[in-house]
Design a protein around this motif. Structure first.
Motif, mmCIF file in Angstrom:
data_model
loop_
_atom_site.group_PDB
_atom_site.id
_atom_site.type_symbol
_atom_site.label_atom_id
_atom_site.label_comp_id
_atom_site.label_asym_id
_atom_site.label_seq_id
_atom_site.Cartn_x
_atom_site.Cartn_y
_atom_site.Cartn_z
ATOM 1 N N GLU A 1 0.852 -1.188 0.000
ATOM 2 C CA GLU A 1 0.000 0.000 0.000
ATOM 3 C C GLU A 1 0.885 1.234 0.000
ATOM 4 O OE1 GLU A 1 -3.999 0.633 2.230
ATOM 5 O OE2 GLU A 1 -2.433 1.508 3.519
ATOM 6 N N ASP B 1 1.066 5.522 -0.122
ATOM 7 C CA ASP B 1 0.315 6.751 0.170
ATOM 8 C C ASP B 1 0.832 7.865 -0.730
ATOM 9 O OD1 ASP B 1 -1.398 8.541 1.239
ATOM 10 O OD2 ASP B 1 -0.523 8.575 3.251
ATOM 11 N N HIS B 2 -0.051 8.421 -1.545
ATOM 12 C CA HIS B 2 0.327 9.467 -2.496
ATOM 13 C C HIS B 2 -0.364 10.766 -2.095
ATOM 14 C CE1 HIS B 2 0.670 11.593 -6.383
ATOM 15 N NE2 HIS B 2 1.690 10.779 -6.606
ATOM 16 N N PRO B 3 0.352 11.897 -2.153
ATOM 17 C CA PRO B 3 -0.241 13.156 -1.689
ATOM 18 C C PRO B 3 -1.445 13.625 -2.509
ATOM 19 C CG PRO B 3 1.878 13.545 -2.758
ATOM 20 C CD PRO B 3 1.756 12.074 -2.572
ATOM 21 N N GLU B 4 -1.548 13.211 -3.747
ATOM 22 C CA GLU B 4 -2.675 13.616 -4.579
ATOM 23 C C GLU B 4 -3.693 12.497 -4.760
ATOM 24 O OE1 GLU B 4 -1.076 15.070 -8.234
ATOM 25 O OE2 GLU B 4 -0.319 16.939 -7.345
ATOM 26 N N ARG B 5 -3.208 11.301 -4.969
ATOM 27 C CA ARG B 5 -4.086 10.169 -5.244
ATOM 28 C C ARG B 5 -4.637 9.530 -3.970
ATOM 29 N NH1 ARG B 5 -2.154 4.869 -8.764
ATOM 30 N NH2 ARG B 5 -4.057 3.631 -8.542
ATOM 31 N N GLY B 6 -3.919 9.668 -2.872
ATOM 32 C CA GLY B 6 -4.285 8.983 -1.651
ATOM 33 C C GLY B 6 -3.669 7.597 -1.602
ATOM 34 N N LYS B 7 -4.167 6.736 -0.734
ATOM 35 C CA LYS B 7 -3.618 5.392 -0.588
ATOM 36 C C LYS B 7 -4.128 4.469 -1.702
ATOM 37 C CE LYS B 7 -2.973 5.560 4.417
ATOM 38 N NZ LYS B 7 -3.294 4.929 5.728
ATOM 39 N N TYR B 8 -3.212 3.663 -2.221
ATOM 40 C CA TYR B 8 -3.588 2.702 -3.259
ATOM 41 C C TYR B 8 -2.653 1.501 -3.188
ATOM 42 C CZ TYR B 8 0.426 4.478 -5.928
ATOM 43 O OH TYR B 8 1.688 4.836 -6.329
ATOM 44 N N ARG C 1 6.230 5.937 -3.366
ATOM 45 C CA ARG C 1 5.345 6.542 -4.362
ATOM 46 C C ARG C 1 6.166 7.174 -5.484
ATOM 47 N NH1 ARG C 1 5.490 12.011 -4.230
ATOM 48 N NH2 ARG C 1 6.175 13.053 -2.340
#
Length: 323
Positions: A264, A266-273, A291
């Motif tokens: 998992e 955590d991306h500042p724009e996309r969020g967690k994925y 990320r």
């Protein structure tokens, strides 16, 4: 240097391999192209084109059906893996020679390499029918290796069979291989121990003309079990088998999370994925998946630490529109 521009793009920029060698004789120049030298070397290629021109699609699909591309990225990722192997070999060679070299991988070549068993079967076909293919003995073989549905290669009969819940679950299936060494355990598990004393069934050669019937009997049993239950019974018997796992199931598989195969981020724009981690596990240097950077996030860091510009130089570059 690694590139996968269209055919001839780097040369048109003024940097053919000969020029690159002059600039830095130690440089390793790696390229991925669709085709190698020949009549198609200027053609543009994508994943599915590579599968079609490398022999994968012609040998994949249901019997009598259309050629089929696989969901696995054997053209893109497969060629990338081949290129990595070439680059590593070139790096190792450079330790001895002090010289870099050109490394090229064509997508068509890489797909064909991954289909090398089918190319082997093409040679075998000239000597008679391929007895482990489902077309034997009642079907017909043409001049090329046929599509064989979900049949297993390597002389070990295998097929995908239904499990409990298949009516509503599109992935309620399991792949079972009737390996000769484990056939007695398989026959007993599905309630067909009588096969073991029957000369019509108790040898691999005797079973070949009746593979459809054999897997129908196996399926009668698997349809009474869910796919994980069937695997739990067959695996201790050394019967090669594997449940059909959906992407949803794989995303939730705890063991893959624990090994870092699914991570998992955590991306500042996309969020967690979720994404696939590193499938290669090294004991002394584990990989940490981070990320992807934002556009321009590290520009100043690279210009300072790598290029050597001071803040004034960076400011001038911005004023000139270079950044």
């Amino acid at each position: 240097m690694v590139e996968n521009f269209g055919p001839g793009a780097i040369d048109r920029m003024g940097f053919p391999w000969e020029k690159i060698q002059e600039i830095n004789p130690r440089l390793i120049y790696a390229s991925i192209k669709g085709f190698g030298p020949g009549p198609y070397d200027d053609c543009k290629v994508y994943e599915n084109v590579a599968q079609c021109t490398g022999g994968a699609a012609s040998t994949t699909g249901q019997i009598g059906g259309v050629p089929t591309v696989t969901g696995a990225q054997i053209g893109d990722s497969g060629t990338g893996l081949h290129l990595v192997a070439g680059v590593l070999a070139a790096l190792f060679q450079r330790e001895a020679s002090g010289k870099g070299q050109r490394v090229t991988c064509a997508m068509q070549d890489s797909v064909l390499n991954l289909c090398r068993v089918k190319l082997r079967d093409q040679q075998r076909l000239t000597h008679g029918p391929l007895t482990e293919y489902p077309q034997y003995p009642n079907g017909e073989f043409g001049d090329a290796v046929p599509r064989a549905g979900n049949a297993s290669g390597g002389g070990q009969p295998g097929w995908i069979v239904k499990c409990k819940g298949w009516e509503t679950d599109p992935d309620a299936y399991i792949y079972v291989i009737a390996q000769a060494q484990a056939f007695s355990g398989l026959a007993e598990a599905i309630g067909r121990a009588d096969w073991l004393d029957d000369p019509e069934w108790n040898t691999p050669r005797a079973r070949l003309p009746k593979l459809d019937e054999m897997f129908e009997e196996i399926e009668k049993w698997t349809m009474t079990k869910d796919k994980m239950e069937a695997m739990g019974i067959l695996n201790p018997l050394n019967v090669p088998c594997g449940p059909i796992l959906s992407m949803g199931e794989l995303a939730q598989e705890e063991s893959l999370r624990q090994t870092g195969t699914v991570v998992e981020v955590d991306h500042p724009e996309r969020g967690k994925y979720l994404t696939v981690g590193n499938p290669i596990k090294l004991s002394d240097s584990p990989a940490e998946v981070e990320r992807s950077p934002l556009l321009g996030e590290h520009t100043e860091e690279i210009l300072t630490d790598v290029v050597g510009l001071d803040p004034e130089g960076i400011a001038r570059a911005r004023e000139q529109g270079a950044i």
